[in-house]
Design an enzyme around this catalytic site. Sequence first.
Site, PDB file in Angstrom:
ATOM      1  N   ASP A   1       7.726 -35.788 -26.583  1.00 46.40           N
ATOM      2  CA  ASP A   1       7.183 -37.341 -27.075  1.00 46.40           C
ATOM      3  C   ASP A   1       8.375 -37.527 -27.970  1.00 46.40           C
ATOM      4  OD1 ASP A   1       5.551 -39.311 -27.443  1.00 46.40           O
ATOM      5  OD2 ASP A   1       3.938 -38.204 -26.988  1.00 46.40           O
TER       6      ASP A   1
ATOM      7  N   ASP B   1       7.121 -43.136 -26.929  1.00 47.68           N
ATOM      8  CA  ASP B   1       5.986 -43.816 -27.719  1.00 47.68           C
ATOM      9  C   ASP B   1       6.462 -45.039 -28.243  1.00 47.68           C
ATOM     10  OD1 ASP B   1       3.411 -43.161 -29.226  1.00 47.68           O
ATOM     11  OD2 ASP B   1       4.639 -43.908 -30.788  1.00 47.68           O
TER      12      ASP B   1
ATOM     13  N   GLU C   1       5.707 -45.694 -22.878  1.00 45.19           N
ATOM     14  CA  GLU C   1       4.287 -46.217 -23.151  1.00 45.19           C
ATOM     15  C   GLU C   1       4.395 -47.657 -23.300  1.00 45.19           C
ATOM     16  OE1 GLU C   1       0.688 -45.498 -26.444  1.00 45.19           O
ATOM     17  OE2 GLU C   1       3.016 -45.404 -27.100  1.00 45.19           O
TER      18      GLU C   1
ATOM     19  N   HIS D   1      -4.328 -39.267 -25.035  1.00 42.30           N
ATOM     20  CA  HIS D   1      -4.999 -38.896 -26.419  1.00 42.30           C
ATOM     21  C   HIS D   1      -5.480 -40.121 -27.320  1.00 42.30           C
ATOM     22  CE1 HIS D   1      -0.858 -40.117 -26.925  1.00 42.30           C
ATOM     23  NE2 HIS D   1      -1.007 -40.443 -28.111  1.00 42.30           N
ATOM     24  N   ASP D   2      -5.071 -41.563 -26.940  1.00 44.14           N
ATOM     25  CA  ASP D   2      -5.331 -42.695 -27.649  1.00 44.14           C
ATOM     26  C   ASP D   2      -6.711 -43.170 -26.989  1.00 44.14           C
ATOM     27  OD1 ASP D   2      -3.383 -42.445 -29.345  1.00 44.14           O
ATOM     28  OD2 ASP D   2      -2.112 -43.690 -28.275  1.00 44.14           O
TER      29      ASP D   2
END
Length: 556
Positions: free
Chosen positions: A98, A200, A255, A328-329
């Site tokens: 990431d 990200d 992302e 994860h969000d």
Amino acid sequence: MNFSWFKKGTIYQIYPRSFNDSNNDGIGDIRGIIEKLDYLEKLNIDILWLSPIFSSPNDDNGYDISDYRAIMPEFGSMRDFDELLEKTHKRGMKLVLDLVANHCSDEHKWFEEAKKSKDNPFRDYFHWKKPLSNGGPPNNWKSFFGGSAWEFDEASGEYYLHLFTRKQPDLNWENPKVREEIFNAMKFWLDKGVDGFRMDVIPLISKRDGYPNAPDVGFRKVIEDVYANGPKLHEYLKEMREKVIRHYDAFSLAEGVGINHDNAGLYINNDREELDMLYHFDILECTIVNGKFEESSPFDLVNMKSIFKKWRDAVHQKGWLANAMGNHDFARMVSRFGNDDKYWAESAKMLFIMQSTQNGTLNIYQGDEIGMTNIVLESINEVRDVQSLNFYEENLVTQKMSKERALELINKEGRDNARTPMQWNDEINGGFSIVEPWLKVNPNYNKINTVTQENDPNSILNFYRNVLNIRKSNDVFVYGDVEELEYDNPSIYAYTKTLDEIRILVILNFSDNNSKFTLPKKCTNKNIIVNNYESLMFDNEVINLKPYQGLILKFE
């Protein structure tokens, strides 16, 4: 380079803090991941994506990096990482890290130096602005996590920009030294043999000239029009491709916050030479209004169909998407889009039939393969996510709603739902750790865990394995052209996929009720590839679908 490996591959996202605790300190770690590589290989995973493992004070669970070339001590050592990389590759799997490049931690040496004086060489690594005449922040920008996006620094009398928490100052990509720092960090990991990066909030790295005020148009629109898609963004991405990515057999996954189907091609079309693929937020946020989980709307299947279609049409034969329905969000997939009570197993399987037959690189978030569900946190003291905590605290000030209502919304869509420890067995703490974990384990681990499902041939886990095995040998799942059937049906999602001479039919009943569907010609119940029930009710050409039944059939 041949990138079919990442197009056909299946990505499994690991949230290291919650995956597996090997040393029983309550926190997942790299050696815990190593212990589970056989499990991941058996699941038919091709690519592992690790949420950040770098040094961090953990204000936002690792998305606030204090050293891009060091491992967070809680997670282990660089030797542990090297072993993980070696053993992942030995099993024929890839490893993706990431990359958090929009911001770093305020405890990074760059920011610590920048605060020392206005003429410090690192000052221009960040965004600094003088207060307005009234002493207020430079503009009205709001943080993704609530409150102003500007923090006042008493020592220098200036504000610095942080689109996330105040401990995550945004990096100034206008400064070529910043870009060089990030590119060199990427090379460090690629030289070790890492196979790519999930990037990200990468659409946010270019800020608009003059930092203009955001219009009052809803937070999601502000993200698209003000925070993301800045004037030099594509210049930076092309530079990243030219100086780093193109020199390795690696790929870049963005992302896609702030990206819509109209401008996605600027990022991922093949002739752009910027990013290899992105995942968008339209599916992930299809029950969330304005990008805020406290503003939600009921699930609408026809809306979901339209989202899949418009994105598919936007990139068809020009670019590539990642296919993600959870991470994860966001709250758990089966709790958001299925029925996590009466039809828990059926709906979890049906959702995976849908996801595995959508075009794009398949992304699985840890625990979805066993149908992990949302958790009920009993009090704010059990909440760990900074976004949820900030929302709760802000609500205490504004008193827009009761404490009970605020916690109810956190339990419905908050990020802790996806971050509860992985449920490996029915022993203490679900087998994650023998000590109390950093975040509460979902009490349903007695029922939902990998060991129980390993021994059940009809489990969600074994269903995932079977579907992934079928998908690997059937390119139509990945590349097939889609034609929707009964598009306006509010409870059934049906479509064909065609690749060369191969054609399949996918039928999904998004309902607690029985539903009927009429088969098209040349497709019979004799050619069932996948069925999430043990039986199928059939009356001539009409299929009687049970609640949350999902099917894949092959045309004759």
